[in-house]
Design an enzyme around this catalytic site. Structure first.
Site, PDB file in Angstrom:
ATOM      1  N   ARG A  43       0.827  -1.215   0.000  1.00 19.18           N
ATOM      2  CA  ARG A  43       0.000   0.000   0.000  1.00 19.18           C
ATOM      3  C   ARG A  43       0.858   1.261   0.000  1.00 19.18           C
ATOM      4  O   ARG A  43       0.454   2.281  -0.559  1.00 19.18           O
ATOM      5  CB  ARG A  43      -0.934  -0.006   1.213  1.00 19.18           C
ATOM      6  CG  ARG A  43      -2.052  -1.006   1.022  1.00 19.18           C
ATOM      7  CD  ARG A  43      -3.009  -0.976   2.174  1.00 19.18           C
ATOM      8  NE  ARG A  43      -4.155  -1.836   1.859  1.00 19.18           N
ATOM      9  CZ  ARG A  43      -4.940  -2.378   2.773  1.00 19.18           C
ATOM     10  NH1 ARG A  43      -4.747  -2.147   4.051  1.00 19.18           N
ATOM     11  NH2 ARG A  43      -5.950  -3.138   2.406  1.00 19.18           N
ATOM     12  N   LYS A 204     -19.109 -16.066   1.296  1.00 18.49           N
ATOM     13  CA  LYS A 204     -20.552 -15.897   1.499  1.00 18.49           C
ATOM     14  C   LYS A 204     -21.262 -15.126   0.404  1.00 18.49           C
ATOM     15  O   LYS A 204     -20.746 -14.158  -0.124  1.00 18.49           O
ATOM     16  CB  LYS A 204     -20.784 -15.170   2.823  1.00 18.49           C
ATOM     17  CG  LYS A 204     -20.360 -15.972   4.028  1.00 18.49           C
ATOM     18  CD  LYS A 204     -20.653 -15.189   5.279  1.00 18.49           C
ATOM     19  CE  LYS A 204     -20.411 -16.045   6.517  1.00 18.49           C
ATOM     20  NZ  LYS A 204     -20.705 -15.295   7.731  1.00 18.49           N
ATOM     21  N   GLY A 357      -9.415  -8.700  -0.991  1.00 20.22           N
ATOM     22  CA  GLY A 357      -8.159  -8.950  -0.281  1.00 20.22           C
ATOM     23  C   GLY A 357      -7.657 -10.373  -0.441  1.00 20.22           C
ATOM     24  O   GLY A 357      -6.480 -10.605  -0.728  1.00 20.22           O
ATOM     25  N   GLY A 380     -13.037  -3.583   0.288  1.00 22.46           N
ATOM     26  CA  GLY A 380     -14.409  -3.120   0.487  1.00 22.46           C
ATOM     27  C   GLY A 380     -14.813  -2.050  -0.512  1.00 22.46           C
ATOM     28  O   GLY A 380     -15.940  -2.044  -1.014  1.00 22.46           O
TER      29      GLY A 380
HETATM   30  P1  ADP Z   1     -12.118 -11.624  -1.124  1.00 23.62           P
HETATM   31  O1  ADP Z   1     -11.334 -11.165   0.084  1.00 23.62           O
HETATM   32  O2  ADP Z   1     -11.239 -11.939  -2.290  1.00 23.62           O
HETATM   33  O3  ADP Z   1     -13.250 -10.689  -1.478  1.00 23.62           O
HETATM   34  P2  ADP Z   1     -13.804 -13.313   0.484  1.00 23.62           P
HETATM   35  O4  ADP Z   1     -13.313 -12.612   1.695  1.00 23.62           O
HETATM   36  O5  ADP Z   1     -15.190 -13.086   0.045  1.00 23.62           O
HETATM   37  O6  ADP Z   1     -12.806 -13.021  -0.748  1.00 23.62           O
HETATM   38  O7  ADP Z   1     -13.659 -14.877   0.653  1.00 23.62           O
HETATM   39  C1  ADP Z   1     -12.437 -15.475   0.928  1.00 23.62           C
HETATM   40  C2  ADP Z   1     -12.618 -16.654   1.818  1.00 23.62           C
HETATM   41  O8  ADP Z   1     -13.565 -17.569   1.283  1.00 23.62           O
HETATM   42  C3  ADP Z   1     -11.331 -17.436   2.000  1.00 23.62           C
HETATM   43  O9  ADP Z   1     -10.926 -17.321   3.340  1.00 23.62           O
HETATM   44  C4  ADP Z   1     -11.713 -18.852   1.629  1.00 23.62           C
HETATM   45  O10 ADP Z   1     -11.161 -19.825   2.491  1.00 23.62           O
HETATM   46  C5  ADP Z   1     -13.217 -18.830   1.763  1.00 23.62           C
HETATM   47  N1  ADP Z   1     -13.852 -19.892   0.969  1.00 23.62           N
HETATM   48  C6  ADP Z   1     -13.750 -20.132  -0.336  1.00 23.62           C
HETATM   49  N2  ADP Z   1     -14.411 -21.240  -0.677  1.00 23.62           N
HETATM   50  C7  ADP Z   1     -14.966 -21.733   0.448  1.00 23.62           C
HETATM   51  C8  ADP Z   1     -15.765 -22.880   0.761  1.00 23.62           C
HETATM   52  N3  ADP Z   1     -16.135 -23.746  -0.192  1.00 23.62           N
HETATM   53  N4  ADP Z   1     -16.122 -23.056   2.050  1.00 23.62           N
HETATM   54  C9  ADP Z   1     -15.757 -22.191   3.004  1.00 23.62           C
HETATM   55  N5  ADP Z   1     -15.004 -21.092   2.778  1.00 23.62           N
HETATM   56  C10 ADP Z   1     -14.606 -20.867   1.515  1.00 23.62           C
HETATM   57 MG    MG Z   2     -11.786 -11.297   2.169  1.00 22.32          MG
END
Ligand code: ADP
Ligand code: MG
Length: 400
Positions: A43, A204, A357, A380
Site C-alpha cells: 500500500r 458468502k 483482499g 471493500g
Molecule cells: P475476497 O477477500 O477476495 O473478497 P472473500 O473474503 O469473500 O474473498 O472470501 C475469501 C474466503 O472464502 C477465504 O478465506 C476462503 O477460504 C473462503 N472460501 C472459499 N471457498 C470456500 C468454501 N467452499 N467453504 C468455506 N469457505 C470458503
Molecule cells: Mg476477504
C-alpha cells in the site's frame, strides 16, 4: 439499468501544485508484524507515483492516513512511525512524522514544510472525529493544506473527515492511484470489451449479493464458485452436507438464477466439487458431482470438471473481473480451483481486473499478479464500486 459509471475526476495533473501545500490522503494501512514492523509495504508503494510527482512539481506534501483500529484515542501500537521510516527508505528522502494529525505543533510543522519536502501526519483514527466525519475536525485538517489530493481508493467507501469531509474546504482532486482504480473498474463496468465475464467466489453470498445483482446487469457470463456457490446449490435443490451454507439467502440465490434467465447473462455454477471429511490439511478429500455430496462432508473447492469448464469459458473472454477465491485456498489441497482460475485469467489475454483482499493474496501467492491488467488495492471499496454504489470519497472530488 446500465447507467454510466465512468467518473472523470480532476487529478493532480489538472491543478497547479507548484509551491503549494498538498494535503494527500493515502491508504498506509499496511499490515504489521512483530513489534509493529511493516509486514507488507504494497500500500505504501502504491502511493509512490503520486507522492513522487507532487515532490517533483515542487509541492510540499503533507500525507495523512489511518492505521488499524485504535478506537479514537492515541495508541502507540498504531503509530505511523514504522510507515514514516519505510516511506523515507522508498522515497530516498526523509519523511518526518508529526506528533498528531491536528493541533498547533502539527500545524507549525506543516506550515514550515518546504516545497519538495514531505511530512506524514500521525494516525487519523487517534481522533474519534475522523470516523464521525466531524466538520470542525475536517476543517482543522483542511487548514494544513492548500489543495486536497485523495489517493486512498481503499478508504473511499467511507465517509470520514479525511476521505470526504475535508473536500468541502479545499480544491479536491484525485491522485494517480485513485485515478487508475476508477479508470480500470469504471471501464470494465461501463464499456467492457465483450464477451465480459465476472468470476465471483469467496465465502458468502451475503457479503456479495449486491455485487452479483449489479454485475448480472452488465456481464455476459457470471461464473460462481467458492463457498457462496453452496447457497446456489441449495437453491437448485441439492444437498450440501456440512458445507458453509446461508439458508436465509437461498431465496435470494434462486431469484438471481431467475433474473439471469431474463437478463440474457448466463450464470455458470460448478458441476462438480471437492468435498473433504473435515476442513483440515490432512483431511480425506475427493471430487464428486454436485448431486453426490456426502451428508457429513463439506465442499471445499470446485472440482476438476468445473475447473476446465471455467477455464474454457474464460479463454474466449475479452474482459474478466474476478473477486473471491474458488475454494479454501489457504489450505494447499483446496487451492487448485483458485489456481486454475488465476491461470485461465492470465492465459486468456483478456483485460483482467482482480479485487478482494483474499483473491489478490491468492493471485500474488501463485505468482500471477504481474499477468493481471489491474489489481485493485481496495477490498471493500472495490466491492461497493462493483455494486454500483457511489463512493463518498469519490463523490467528494471535483469533476473534470
Ligand atoms: P475476497 O477477500 O477476495 O473478497 P472473500 O473474503 O469473500 O474473498 O472470501 C475469501 C474466503 O472464502 C477465504 O478465506 C476462503 O477460504 C473462503 N472460501 C472459499 N471457498 C470456500 C468454501 N467452499 N467453504 C468455506 N469457505 C470458503
Ligand atoms: Mg476477504
Amino acid at each position: 439499468m446500465r447507467g454510466r459509471v465512468i467518473l472523470a475526476k480532476k487529478t493532480i495533473d489538472d491543478v497547479d501544485v507548484r509551491g503549494k501545500r498538498t494535503l494527500v490522503r493515502v491508504d498506509f494501512n499496511a499490515p504489521q508484524g512483530e513489534g509493529g514492523a511493516i509486514a507488507d509495504d504494497t500500500r505504501i508503494r502504491a502511493a509512490l507515483p503520486t507522492i513522487r510527482a507532487l515532490l517533483a512539481r515542487d509541492a510540499a506534501v503533507i500525507l495523512m492516513s489511518h492505521l488499524g483500529r485504535p478506537k479514537g484515542k492515541p495508541d502507540p501500537r498504531y503509530s505511523l512511525a514504522p510507515v514514516a521510516q519505510r516511506l523515507s527508505e522508498l522515497l530516498g528522502q526523509s519523511v518526518a512524522l508529526a506528533p498528531d494529525c491536528v493541533g498547533p505543533a502539527t500545524a507549525a510543522l506543516a506550515l514550515a514544510l518546504e516545497p519538495g519536502g514531505a511530512l506524514l501526519l500521525e494516525n487519523l483514527r487517534f481522533h474519534p472525529e475522523e470516523e464521525a466525519d466531524d466538520p470542525a475536525f475536517a476543517r482543522a485538517l483542511a487548514s494544513l493544506g492548500d489543495i486536497y489530493v485523495d489517493d486512498a481508493f481503499g478508504a473511499a467507501h467511507r465517509a470520514h473527515a479525511s476521505t470526504a469531509g475535508v473536500a468541502a474546504y479545499l480544491p479536491a482532486v484525485s491522485g494517480f492511484l485513485m485515478q487508475e482504480e476508477l479508470r480500470a473498474l469504471g471501464a470494465a463496468l461501463d464499456h467492457p470489451e465483450r464477451p465480459f465475464a465476472a468470476v465471483i467466489g469467496g465465502a458468502k453470498v451475503s457479503s456479495k449479493l449486491g455485487v452479483l445483482q449489479h454485475l448480472l446487469t452488465r456481464v455476459d457470463l457470471l461464473l460462481i464458485g467458492g463457498g457462496m456457490a453452496n447457497t446456489f446449490f441449495a437453491a437448485q435443490g441439492y444437498a450440501v452436507g456440512t458445507s458453509l451454507l446461508e439458508p436465509d439467502l437461498v431465496d435470494a440465490a434462486r431469484a438471481l438464477l431467475e433474473d439471469a434467465k431474463r437478463s440474457g447473462a448466463q450464470i455458470v455454477l460448478p458441476t462438480d466439487v471437492i468435498v473433504a471429511e473435515r476442513v483440515a490439511l490432512d483431511a480425506a478429500h475427493r471430487a464428486v458431482g454436485i448431486a453426490e455430496v456426502p451428508p457429513d462432508w463439506s465442499i471445499v473447492d470446485i472440482g476438476p470438471k468445473t475447473r476446465s469448464i471455467f477455464a474454457h469459458a474464460l479463454a474466449s473472454c475479452k474482459t474478466v473481473l474476478w473477486n473471491g477465491p474458488m475454494g479454501i485456498f489457504e489450505l494447499a489441497p483446496f487451492a487448485e480451483g483458485t489456481r486454475a482460475v488465476a491461470q485461465a485469467v492470465a492465459d486468456s489475454g483478456a483485460t483482467s481486473i482482480v479485487g478482494g483482499g483474499d483473491s489478490v493474496a491468492a493471485v500474488e501467492g501463485m505468482g500471477l499478479a504481474g499477468r493481471m491488467s489491474h489489481i485493485s488495492t481496495g477490498g471493500g471499496a472495490s466491492l461497493e464500486f462493483l455494486e454500483g454504489k457511489t463512493l463518498p470519497g469519490v463523490a467528494a472530488l471535483e469533476d473534470k
